[in-house]
Design a protein around this motif. Structure first.
Motif, PDB file in Angstrom:
ATOM      1  N   UNK A 202       0.851  -1.191   0.000  1.00 40.21           N
ATOM      2  CA  UNK A 202       0.000   0.000   0.000  1.00 40.21           C
ATOM      3  C   UNK A 202       0.883   1.236   0.000  1.00 40.21           C
ATOM      4  N   UNK A 203       0.644   2.148  -0.937  1.00 39.81           N
ATOM      5  CA  UNK A 203       1.429   3.380  -1.025  1.00 39.81           C
ATOM      6  C   UNK A 203       0.509   4.569  -0.865  1.00 39.81           C
ATOM      7  N   UNK A 204       1.038   5.621  -0.224  1.00 36.27           N
ATOM      8  CA  UNK A 204       0.253   6.839   0.023  1.00 36.27           C
ATOM      9  C   UNK A 204       1.054   8.045  -0.413  1.00 36.27           C
ATOM     10  N   UNK A 205       0.347   9.041  -0.953  1.00 31.96           N
ATOM     11  CA  UNK A 205       0.963  10.312  -1.324  1.00 31.96           C
ATOM     12  C   UNK A 205       0.068  11.426  -0.818  1.00 31.96           C
ATOM     13  N   UNK A 206       0.655  12.409  -0.139  1.00 34.62           N
ATOM     14  CA  UNK A 206      -0.084  13.559   0.381  1.00 34.62           C
ATOM     15  C   UNK A 206       0.691  14.819   0.026  1.00 34.62           C
ATOM     16  N   UNK A 207       0.018  15.800  -0.566  1.00 30.20           N
ATOM     17  CA  UNK A 207       0.641  17.084  -0.844  1.00 30.20           C
ATOM     18  C   UNK A 207      -0.433  18.155  -0.760  1.00 30.20           C
ATOM     19  N   UNK A 208      -0.086  19.294  -0.156  1.00 27.98           N
ATOM     20  CA  UNK A 208      -1.069  20.360  -0.028  1.00 27.98           C
ATOM     21  C   UNK A 208      -0.554  21.477   0.846  1.00 27.98           C
ATOM     22  N   UNK A 209      -1.437  22.400   1.169  1.00 25.67           N
ATOM     23  CA  UNK A 209      -1.082  23.554   2.000  1.00 25.67           C
ATOM     24  C   UNK A 209      -2.346  24.093   2.646  1.00 25.67           C
TER      25      UNK A 209
END
Length: 194
Positions: free
Chosen positions: A73-80
């Motif tokens: 399982x892979x996760x990616x999170x990007x934001x502000x």
């Protein structure tokens, strides 16, 4: 000695009974062990492109790439946390407007993209990609990019499973935003890493 015989027999019986009960106690189950998945590791690259268009004109193309392996399982999170004005100063004319202008208050809203991906190898050389995508953004009414206008927070979220071969691209979802009229489309490409 005959007087003590029943006491000795009772004592022996108690000892034998206790020994038998200890022998019948079930053994505790073995502690769980953590081990790597069996079989060879199959490295993969999953590329997702979130495209936005309005009136048949592309206005954004946001690429995301995840390096992963089958069965992981892979996760990616990007934001502000994006600021937006939550109060407006009273509109006054003349000299009074220049001398009394209350400060504008700001609030914050998290915008960005979250992706969860779990690839599974299938028997025929294809891969099943279980995907969950969430994409939140900020825009302003009447297409003004100015913080003076009221903000709108479009949200997009999808969960789906795609079955792809090495080098194949599939479309995960297409949706139109009811407020802005933008069409959001998610395309997924799978690459088997050698």
């Amino acid at each position: 000695m005959k007087q003590h015989a029943p006491a000795v027999i009772a004592l022996l019986f108690t000892a034998v009974s206790a020994s038998a009960q200890q022998a019948q106690k079930p053994e505790p189950p073995p502690a769980p062990t953590t081990s790597a998945p069996s079989g060879p590791v199959v490295p993969l690259r999953v590329q997702l492109v979130i495209s936005k268009s309005k009136d048949d004109k592309k206005i954004a193309s946001l690429p995301y790439t995840i390096s992963t392996a089958a069965g992981r399982n892979s996760r990616l999170r990007i934001g502000a946390d994006a600021p937006y004005s939550s109060t407006r100063p009273a509109q006054k004319g003349g000299a009074e407007a220049q001398t009394t202008s209350p400060p504008v208050s700001f609030a914050y809203r998290t915008v960005g993209t979250a992706i969860d991906c779990t690839p599974t190898a299938l028997a025929d050389g294809r891969f099943r990609l279980d995907l969950t995508i969430s994409h939140d953004s900020i825009t302003y009414v009447n297409d003004t990019a100015s913080p003076q206008g009221p903000p709108v927070f479009p949200t997009f979220s999808a969960t789906n499973a795609l079955i792809l071969r090495d080098g194949e691209t599939g479309q995960m979802a297409v949706a139109a935003d009811p407020i802005t009229g933008e069409v959001v489309r998610v395309d997924v490409t799978l690459t088997l890493l050698k």
